[in-house]
Design a protein around this motif. Structure first.
Motif, PDB file in Angstrom:
ATOM      1  N   ARG A   1     -34.461  13.909  16.388  1.00 50.43           N
ATOM      2  CA  ARG A   1     -33.766  14.227  15.138  1.00 50.43           C
ATOM      3  C   ARG A   1     -32.342  13.689  15.206  1.00 50.43           C
ATOM      4  O   ARG A   1     -31.661  13.842  16.221  1.00 50.43           O
ATOM      5  N   ILE A   2     -31.902  13.063  14.126  1.00 49.82           N
ATOM      6  CA  ILE A   2     -30.536  12.557  14.042  1.00 49.82           C
ATOM      7  C   ILE A   2     -29.866  13.099  12.790  1.00 49.82           C
ATOM      8  O   ILE A   2     -30.519  13.253  11.744  1.00 49.82           O
ATOM      9  N   LEU A   3     -28.588  13.397  12.893  1.00 40.76           N
ATOM     10  CA  LEU A   3     -27.806  13.951  11.781  1.00 40.76           C
ATOM     11  C   LEU A   3     -26.619  13.045  11.499  1.00 40.76           C
ATOM     12  O   LEU A   3     -25.940  12.591  12.423  1.00 40.76           O
ATOM     13  N   GLU A   4     -26.376  12.781  10.215  1.00 34.60           N
ATOM     14  CA  GLU A   4     -25.166  12.075   9.774  1.00 34.60           C
ATOM     15  C   GLU A   4     -24.441  13.011   8.817  1.00 34.60           C
ATOM     16  O   GLU A   4     -24.910  13.250   7.713  1.00 34.60           O
ATOM     17  N   PRO A   5     -23.282  13.561   9.211  1.00 38.87           N
ATOM     18  CA  PRO A   5     -22.665  14.652   8.445  1.00 38.87           C
ATOM     19  C   PRO A   5     -21.938  14.248   7.167  1.00 38.87           C
ATOM     20  O   PRO A   5     -21.619  15.112   6.361  1.00 38.87           O
ATOM     21  N   SER A   6     -21.647  12.951   6.983  1.00 37.05           N
ATOM     22  CA  SER A   6     -20.910  12.527   5.790  1.00 37.05           C
ATOM     23  C   SER A   6     -21.301  11.079   5.503  1.00 37.05           C
ATOM     24  O   SER A   6     -20.591  10.148   5.853  1.00 37.05           O
ATOM     25  N   PHE A   7     -22.441  10.882   4.807  1.00 37.75           N
ATOM     26  CA  PHE A   7     -23.041   9.552   4.820  1.00 37.75           C
ATOM     27  C   PHE A   7     -22.442   8.564   3.838  1.00 37.75           C
ATOM     28  O   PHE A   7     -22.640   7.350   3.956  1.00 37.75           O
ATOM     29  N   GLY A   8     -21.675   9.004   2.858  1.00 36.36           N
ATOM     30  CA  GLY A   8     -20.987   8.086   1.962  1.00 36.36           C
ATOM     31  C   GLY A   8     -21.910   7.052   1.370  1.00 36.36           C
ATOM     32  O   GLY A   8     -22.973   7.345   0.828  1.00 36.36           O
ATOM     33  N   GLY A   9     -21.534   5.776   1.523  1.00 31.46           N
ATOM     34  CA  GLY A   9     -22.341   4.693   0.966  1.00 31.46           C
ATOM     35  C   GLY A   9     -23.485   4.271   1.852  1.00 31.46           C
ATOM     36  O   GLY A   9     -24.224   3.350   1.509  1.00 31.46           O
ATOM     37  N   GLY A  10     -23.638   4.910   3.018  1.00 37.06           N
ATOM     38  CA  GLY A  10     -24.784   4.637   3.880  1.00 37.06           C
ATOM     39  C   GLY A  10     -24.512   3.696   5.030  1.00 37.06           C
ATOM     40  O   GLY A  10     -25.457   3.106   5.578  1.00 37.06           O
ATOM     41  N   ASP A  11     -23.234   3.553   5.423  1.00 33.70           N
ATOM     42  CA  ASP A  11     -22.903   2.633   6.521  1.00 33.70           C
ATOM     43  C   ASP A  11     -23.672   2.961   7.796  1.00 33.70           C
ATOM     44  O   ASP A  11     -24.142   2.059   8.504  1.00 33.70           O
ATOM     45  N   PHE A  12     -23.802   4.233   8.123  1.00 34.02           N
ATOM     46  CA  PHE A  12     -24.609   4.651   9.278  1.00 34.02           C
ATOM     47  C   PHE A  12     -26.062   4.881   8.887  1.00 34.02           C
ATOM     48  O   PHE A  12     -26.979   4.619   9.665  1.00 34.02           O
ATOM     49  N   LEU A  13     -26.257   5.385   7.689  1.00 37.90           N
ATOM     50  CA  LEU A  13     -27.587   5.829   7.276  1.00 37.90           C
ATOM     51  C   LEU A  13     -28.607   4.696   7.292  1.00 37.90           C
ATOM     52  O   LEU A  13     -29.715   4.854   7.834  1.00 37.90           O
ATOM     53  N   PHE A  14     -28.284   3.547   6.717  1.00 45.14           N
ATOM     54  CA  PHE A  14     -29.269   2.466   6.632  1.00 45.14           C
ATOM     55  C   PHE A  14     -29.599   1.854   7.995  1.00 45.14           C
ATOM     56  O   PHE A  14     -30.777   1.605   8.282  1.00 45.14           O
ATOM     57  N   PRO A  15     -28.622   1.612   8.875  1.00 45.36           N
ATOM     58  CA  PRO A  15     -28.989   1.126  10.212  1.00 45.36           C
ATOM     59  C   PRO A  15     -29.860   2.097  10.999  1.00 45.36           C
ATOM     60  O   PRO A  15     -30.789   1.678  11.697  1.00 45.36           O
ATOM     61  N   LEU A  16     -29.588   3.402  10.864  1.00 47.56           N
ATOM     62  CA  LEU A  16     -30.428   4.340  11.631  1.00 47.56           C
ATOM     63  C   LEU A  16     -31.823   4.464  10.999  1.00 47.56           C
ATOM     64  O   LEU A  16     -32.815   4.663  11.706  1.00 47.56           O
ATOM     65  N   ILE A  17     -31.920   4.311   9.679  1.00 48.08           N
ATOM     66  CA  ILE A  17     -33.243   4.268   9.047  1.00 48.08           C
ATOM     67  C   ILE A  17     -34.034   3.066   9.570  1.00 48.08           C
ATOM     68  O   ILE A  17     -35.218   3.172   9.911  1.00 48.08           O
ATOM     69  N   ASP A  18     -33.355   1.915   9.645  1.00 43.54           N
ATOM     70  CA  ASP A  18     -34.041   0.713  10.111  1.00 43.54           C
ATOM     71  C   ASP A  18     -34.517   0.859  11.553  1.00 43.54           C
ATOM     72  O   ASP A  18     -35.623   0.420  11.906  1.00 43.54           O
ATOM     73  N   ARG A  19     -33.702   1.474  12.395  1.00 44.97           N
ATOM     74  CA  ARG A  19     -34.119   1.672  13.786  1.00 44.97           C
ATOM     75  C   ARG A  19     -35.302   2.644  13.863  1.00 44.97           C
ATOM     76  O   ARG A  19     -36.223   2.444  14.654  1.00 44.97           O
ATOM     77  N   LEU A  20     -35.247   3.683  13.053  1.00 48.97           N
ATOM     78  CA  LEU A  20     -36.348   4.642  13.021  1.00 48.97           C
ATOM     79  C   LEU A  20     -37.643   3.956  12.597  1.00 48.97           C
ATOM     80  O   LEU A  20     -38.701   4.136  13.230  1.00 48.97           O
ATOM     81  N   LEU A  21     -37.581   3.158  11.540  1.00 48.36           N
ATOM     82  CA  LEU A  21     -38.794   2.516  11.031  1.00 48.36           C
ATOM     83  C   LEU A  21     -39.310   1.439  11.977  1.00 48.36           C
ATOM     84  O   LEU A  21     -40.528   1.227  12.078  1.00 48.36           O
ATOM     85  N   THR A  22     -38.414   0.766  12.677  1.00 48.53           N
ATOM     86  CA  THR A  22     -38.849  -0.257  13.634  1.00 48.53           C
ATOM     87  C   THR A  22     -39.681   0.362  14.753  1.00 48.53           C
ATOM     88  O   THR A  22     -40.741  -0.154  15.126  1.00 48.53           O
ATOM     89  N   CYS A  23     -39.220   1.480  15.295  1.00 46.19           N
ATOM     90  CA  CYS A  23     -39.987   2.109  16.377  1.00 46.19           C
ATOM     91  C   CYS A  23     -41.235   2.815  15.839  1.00 46.19           C
ATOM     92  O   CYS A  23     -42.242   2.933  16.540  1.00 46.19           O
ATOM     93  N   TRP A  24     -41.179   3.289  14.618  1.00 47.21           N
ATOM     94  CA  TRP A  24     -42.361   3.902  14.002  1.00 47.21           C
ATOM     95  C   TRP A  24     -43.455   2.847  13.782  1.00 47.21           C
ATOM     96  O   TRP A  24     -44.646   3.142  13.892  1.00 47.21           O
ATOM     97  N   ASN A  25     -42.999   1.631  13.469  1.00 49.60           N
ATOM     98  CA  ASN A  25     -43.857   0.440  13.521  1.00 49.60           C
ATOM     99  C   ASN A  25     -45.041   0.488  12.563  1.00 49.60           C
ATOM    100  O   ASN A  25     -46.170   0.161  12.908  1.00 49.60           O
ATOM    101  N   GLY A  26     -44.751   0.957  11.353  1.00 53.73           N
ATOM    102  CA  GLY A  26     -45.753   0.860  10.310  1.00 53.73           C
ATOM    103  C   GLY A  26     -47.010   1.646  10.539  1.00 53.73           C
ATOM    104  O   GLY A  26     -48.122   1.166  10.296  1.00 53.73           O
ATOM    105  N   ARG A  27     -46.895   2.866  11.026  1.00 49.99           N
ATOM    106  CA  ARG A  27     -48.093   3.698  11.167  1.00 49.99           C
ATOM    107  C   ARG A  27     -48.690   3.973   9.785  1.00 49.99           C
ATOM    108  O   ARG A  27     -48.079   3.702   8.755  1.00 49.99           O
ATOM    109  N   LYS A  28     -49.822   4.572   9.744  1.00 50.35           N
ATOM    110  CA  LYS A  28     -50.507   4.794   8.477  1.00 50.35           C
ATOM    111  C   LYS A  28     -49.625   5.568   7.517  1.00 50.35           C
ATOM    112  O   LYS A  28     -49.009   6.559   7.885  1.00 50.35           O
ATOM    113  N   ALA A  29     -49.606   5.102   6.281  1.00 48.64           N
ATOM    114  CA  ALA A  29     -48.740   5.708   5.274  1.00 48.64           C
ATOM    115  C   ALA A  29     -49.015   7.185   5.095  1.00 48.64           C
ATOM    116  O   ALA A  29     -48.121   7.973   4.824  1.00 48.64           O
TER     117      ALA A  29
END
Length: 554
Positions: free
Chosen positions: A45-73
């Motif tokens: 679990r990861i927390l971003e306490p003040s995400f604003g325009g998503g400077d941290f949010l989008f990179p951490l989403i991308d890292r999460l999805l890369t390791c998740w690696n397209g499992r079944k929807a």
């Protein structure tokens, strides 16, 4: 509308502390924190306490999805919905970023319904310091808002103070952000913030430093002062701190890296490696965190010298030297003017010395004076006893009475913020401006009252000329640079809280020859001679002289 609602609807970025972080720096922080896509991040679990325009949010989403690696929807909601929590107070920013998150997830192949549900699970609109957040986190990263206390509604500030013990004195809002974030870490969890470094050394950061000392480990520190870490120019002095919920150990330290993606990735790898290479720019220090004490992150040889001096000599005030600050009036345009032209009784005004008067290294008085509204016992003078003073003050009532301190205490509306002690005028003293690249310590034989931008030192034991030589020396600069927060351009804060940390032998323990040497060096304002004498005073050896930056011999 509640105080929180007002902040949530505020559209001015500067008033809500919105400063956005460059992607290279975000990736660097995620690497340092260990949030990397070679791990099963969907089980974390990861927390971003003040995400604003998503400077941290989008990179951490991308890292999460890369390791998740397209499992079944069909499993995406179950496996991903708990992996991220991100909070944003400002309603308009929240809505805009949420829309971008949904669009980003759609571009990654998620159906609209799944993208919307994940965004709604991940994102929380509210005040991080008040919002109910369930569970704890393996990672907490971000760039907290920079908001001064005076911009926070009083009722809301009182609630923050009730909830967070680290919100002390004049601390900015990022301090309780750090406290709450650390409180939400799992065991062995990792926190990584980029924010102002002020709290690491100054007075208001003491409770937060102690909070960290009691349950956490400062794993890494990266000084980012002077680097283009943000999308816009900022007045903050930023640093990256990586803190673990773990037992204390050594701290890895780096200073002012080049903002380049590959170089930052290499630096992150070095900072988290099991063994440091001899040529590495990364240093390792022990016992950086020590209760309420400032974090000392300087070179080890300099820190060793500081510790040695501290172990052998008393603090300046224990050696008989008192540090103070000049008068703050709250309305200089009313209380300060040309001395000869201040139309009040003679004992109601004092000659005033300011920073501008001492720029040359000696006092060149520009003729300013300050009005003194106090009697000898500290009460305010009565208008009927001083008719010229009364007329002068009454003619400036609008300015004087509009100050915050006057509104809080209407019966004492014409007092200056600080009490004035007329006897200080005639007392010999050393004058020291707050912000300087080098110490500018000026001797006043007892002619002037200091303005609030000047600190002063008086003593009944130490000869002030001898003390002036010590304060002009490289040893004093080392103490100030070690404990002071650094300003833009390399300037230091010569504030009372840092001056009081300087150590001195008792005057009775200084030999007659060395006394004379110190005095003569100060009279000539010869910095090399000041160093020579100060090095003798503290018994510096060759290695210690080198650590200070010279041998005091040339």
């Amino acid at each position: 509308m509640s105080a929180v609602d007002k902040l949530a609807m505020n559209s001015a970025p500067e008033s809500r502390g919105a400063i956005y972080t460059r992607i290279e720096v975000v990736e660097f922080i995620l690497d340092l924190a260990g949030y990397t896509d070679d791990k099963q991040l969907f089980n974390k679990r990861i927390l971003e306490p003040s995400f604003g325009g998503g400077d941290f949010l989008f990179p951490l989403i991308d890292r999460l999805l890369t390791c998740w690696n397209g499992r079944k929807a069909k499993s995406s909601i179950d496996e991903l919905s708990n992996a991220i929590r991100a909070v944003e107070l400002h309603k308009q920013t929240f809505d805009a970023t949420r829309e971008k998150v949904v669009s980003h997830l759609r571009s990654c192949g998620f159906p609209f319904s799944t993208a919307t549900e994940l965004a709604d699970q991940w994102l929380v609109q509210g005040d991080f310091l008040l919002e109910s957040i369930t569970g704890s986190f393996n990672y907490i990263v971000g760039n907290p808002p920079y908001i001064r206390q005076e911009l926070i509604p009083e009722a809301l500030l009182a609630e923050y103070r009730h909830r967070f013990s680290t919100l002390y004195d004049r601390s900015d809002l990022y301090v309780p952000f750090i406290e709450r974030s650390l409180s939400l870490l799992k065991g062995n969890g990792v926190f990584g913030f980029i924010c102002s470094d002020r709290w690491m050394k100054n007075r208001y950061g003491g409770p937060l430093r102690n909070f960290i000392s009691e349950g956490f480990h400062l794993k890494a520190f990266v000084d980012m002062v002077g680097t283009p870490a943000f999308h816009s120019e900022v007045s903050a002095y930023p640093a990256i701190t990586i803190i673990c919920k773990d037992k204390p150990s050594s701290t890895r330290i780096a200073h002012r890296p080049q903002i380049d993606r590959q170089k930052l990735k290499k630096l992150a790898s070095e900072m988290i490696s099991s063994n440091l290479q001899a040529e590495s720019p990364v240093r390792e220090m022990n016992k950086v965190v020590n209760g309420f004490e400032p974090w000392l992150l300087e070179a080890s040889d300099q820190l060793s010298l500081i510790r040695r001096i501290e172990s052998q000599y008393p603090k300046m005030e224990q050696a008989g030297c008192k540090v103070g600050i000049g008068v703050a009036t709250g309305a200089d345009e009313a209380f300060i003017g040309e001395y000869q032209s201040l139309d009040v009784e003679e004992d109601r005004k004092l000659p005033l010395v300011t920073t501008r008067d001492i720029q040359s290294g000696k006092i060149i008085w520009r003729g300013q004076g300050v009005i003194n509204p106090f009697t000898e016992d500290g009460t305010l003078v009565k208008f009927e006893d001083f008719p010229r003073f009364a007329h002068y003050i009454e003619s400036r009532r609008n300015v004087i009475a509009s100050r915050h301190c006057a509104k809080k205490n209407p019966s004492r509306w014409y007092r200056t913020i600080d009490r004035i002690w007329p006897e200080l005028t005639e007392r010999p003293k050393l004058l020291i401006p707050d912000i300087k690249g080098e110490a500018n310590v000026v001797y006043d034989s007892g002619r002037f009252y200091p303005h609030h931008n000047l600190y002063y030192v008086v003593s009944d034991t130490w000869d002030l000329r001898a003390l002036q030589a010590v304060l002009l020396s490289s040893v004093t600069k080392l103490f100030i640079s070690t404990y002071s927060t650094q300003m833009r351009g390399g300037y230091l804060r010569f504030q009372a809280q840092y001056l009081r940390r300087i150590r001195l032998p008792h005057w009775k323990d200084v030999s007659a020859n060395l006394r004379q040497e110190l005095i003569q060096a100060a009279l000539l304002r010869n910095h090399i001679d000041c160093d020579k004498a100060a090095f003798k005073l503290y018994n510096l050896n060759c290695e210690e002289k080198s650590a200070v930056g010279g041998n005091g011999e040339s």
